[in-house]
Design an enzyme around this catalytic site. Structure first.
Site, short mmCIF file in Angstrom:
data_model
loop_
_atom_site.label_atom_id
_atom_site.label_comp_id
_atom_site.label_asym_id
_atom_site.label_seq_id
_atom_site.Cartn_x
_atom_site.Cartn_y
_atom_site.Cartn_z
N GLN A 16 39.65 35.81 34.49
CA GLN A 16 38.83 34.71 34.00
C GLN A 16 38.96 34.48 32.49
OE1 GLN A 16 37.16 32.60 35.82
NE2 GLN A 16 37.11 33.61 37.81
N GLY A 19 45.96 37.14 41.63
CA GLY A 19 45.21 38.22 40.99
C GLY A 19 44.98 39.39 41.94
N CYS A 54 29.85 33.49 49.16
CA CYS A 54 29.53 32.57 50.26
C CYS A 54 30.44 32.93 51.43
CB CYS A 54 29.89 31.16 49.81
SG CYS A 54 28.54 30.03 49.84
N ASN A 93 33.27 36.79 36.56
CA ASN A 93 33.51 35.46 37.13
C ASN A 93 32.22 34.70 37.46
OD1 ASN A 93 33.86 37.85 38.90
ND2 ASN A 93 33.64 36.37 40.54
N1 PLP Z 1 39.35 38.80 39.61
C1 PLP Z 1 38.45 37.87 39.29
C2 PLP Z 1 37.48 38.15 38.17
C3 PLP Z 1 38.40 36.66 39.97
O1 PLP Z 1 37.49 35.74 39.64
C4 PLP Z 1 39.33 36.43 41.03
C5 PLP Z 1 39.28 35.18 41.82
O2 PLP Z 1 38.22 34.67 42.11
C6 PLP Z 1 40.28 37.42 41.32
C7 PLP Z 1 40.25 38.59 40.59
C8 PLP Z 1 41.30 37.24 42.40
O3 PLP Z 1 42.34 36.39 41.99
P1 PLP Z 1 43.20 35.57 43.05
O4 PLP Z 1 42.33 34.47 43.58
O5 PLP Z 1 44.36 35.04 42.29
O6 PLP Z 1 43.62 36.53 44.11
#
Ligand code: PLP
Length: 393
Positions: free
Chosen positions: A185, A73, A332, A157
């Site tokens: 999410q 992401g 964290c 998230n």
């Molecule tokens: N966007 C949101 C809302 C997320 O919860 C996360 C991961 O925690 C990410 C982006 C980033 O994704 P990735 O862990 O695949 O880099």
């Protein structure tokens, strides 16, 4: 990772690998072949990538040709958040990036926009952006001759709160802007389709849906094209992302996406049932418990709760020792729990926000997990129930 005696309810951090994704990955790991090679082995690897592309595209109702695989992401976000894009065939320069105040850190960082050109959009007490406030801000920028790209998540998230993406997209387009939606999410936890969202680009991550860590996708509409790839030096992904594809991870991503599609609305209802049972049970045991975003649309699987006077820093360790894997609502780092920027943007009292614990359910969660989770929460120090509202230490 999680042994028999453990209860894993941290799917928003990472959802365990689905057996279907694992099988797809193992099949690929045993095969040689670079998807760019012309021989039979290479063509077989290419077929795996293209099958996964179709599956990921179908998950959000996109065209396979508009899916670019990335390492996750974060990479997809950094690729999308750039000032140089083509909109409906016209090369445009965006000078400003507007991001929701409750976005994930990878969005708040602004991708490839210079730090000084990233602006945060305020949210209300539930973490929701007011579409009319966005319209007004865009009108001011437009009057100043500033063209803005906007990045807003489908759902948060930490709280699971869902943004009114379609309304926001309408305001953005009316102002000549572009909307990038972080939907990391969303799959399996809310109804989400590119066309309904109205976004110009959508970001997905495999490990949030039971696929492997380290795979993701940037899905664009045919209206938007990112002019400058983030990774250059190879023609893979139709020139949109250089580097030999992680075929096994992509295969797992595709299989996980198919599993989410198959689960459909019934699986979302099942998850919501588990979440509601947890919240009802917690409130019965700890009447002072606060559930963030309880009154608005939320992801089916997410519950962010706080028991006043029980700081997350110590509660997480206690819950972990009791066999429960959950997260604090806050970031964290190096063992220290910092205050959540999400709850801060929502105007939540600092002491209360330090008590926030996120419980997130997923494909392998069961009613037994809810019971185990409630039992772990019940092990909170007795003093807490006698002193509701006590400030965190
Ligand atoms: N966007 C949101 C809302 C997320 O919860 C996360 C991961 O925690 C990410 C982006 C980033 O994704 P990735 O862990 O695949 O880099």
């Amino acid at each position: 990772m999680a042994g028999a005696a453990r209860t894993y309810l941290d799917h928003n951090a990472t959802s365990p690998l689905r057996p279907r994704a694992r099988d797809a990955m193992l099949a690929v790991l045993d095969a040689a072949g670079n998807p760019s090679s012309v021989h039979a082995e290479g063509r077989a690897a290419r077929a795996v990538v293209e099958t996964a592309r179709e599956s990921v595209a179908a998950l959000v109702g996109a065209r396979p040709a508009d899916v670019t695989f990335t390492s996750g992401g974060t990479e997809a976000i950094v690729t999308a958040l750039t000032g140089a894009v083509e909109v409906a065939g016209e090369g445009l320069r965006f000078d400003r990036l507007l991001v929701g105040a409750t976005e994930h850190a990878c969005v708040l960082a602004g991708g490839r926009f210079p730090a000084g050109s990233v602006e945060r959009l305020p949210v209300d007490g539930n973490g929701i952006i007011d579409p009319d406030a966005l319209r007004d801000r865009l009108a001011v920028l437009q009057a100043e001759g500033v063209r803005a790209m906007v990045a807003v998540q489908a759902a948060n998230n930490e709280t699971g709160v869902i943004q009114p993406i379609a309304d926001l997209a309408e305001r953005v387009h009316a102002a000549g802007g572009v909307l990038v939606c972080d939907a990391v999410q969303a799959p399996g936890r809310m109804a989400f389709a590119l066309a309904d969202a109205g976004a110009d680009a959508v970001v997905l991550s495999a490990h949030k849906l039971g696929g492997p860590l380290g795979a993701g996708a940037l899905v664009t509409t045919s209206r938007l094209r990112i002019k400058a790839p983030l990774l250059t030096g190879g023609g893979q992904e139709r020139g949109a992302r250089a580097g030999t594809e992680n075929v096994a991870a992509i295969a797992g991503f595709g299989a996980a996406a198919a599993a989410v599609r198959d689960g459909g609305e019934a699986e979302r209802a099942r998850l919501a049932g588990l979440r509601d049972a947890f919240e009802t049970g917690l409130r019965a045991r700890r009447p002072q418990a606060v559930v963030f975003g309880a009154g608005v649309a939320r992801l089916a699987n997410t519950s962010l709760v706080a028991i006043p006077g029980d700081p997350a820093e110590t509660a997480l360790i206690r819950l972990d020792l009791a066999g429960l894997a959950v997260s604090s609502g806050s970031a964290c780092s190096s063992g220290k729990v910092r205050r959540s920027h999400v709850l801060e943007a929502m105007g939540v009292d600092e002491d209360l926000s330090r008590c926030a614990i996120r419980v997130s359910f997923g494909w392998n969660s069961t009613e037994t997990d809810v019971t185990a989770c409630l039992e772990a929460f019940a092990k909170a120090p007795d003093a807490l129930s006698e002193r509701p509202g006590r400030a965190a230490a």
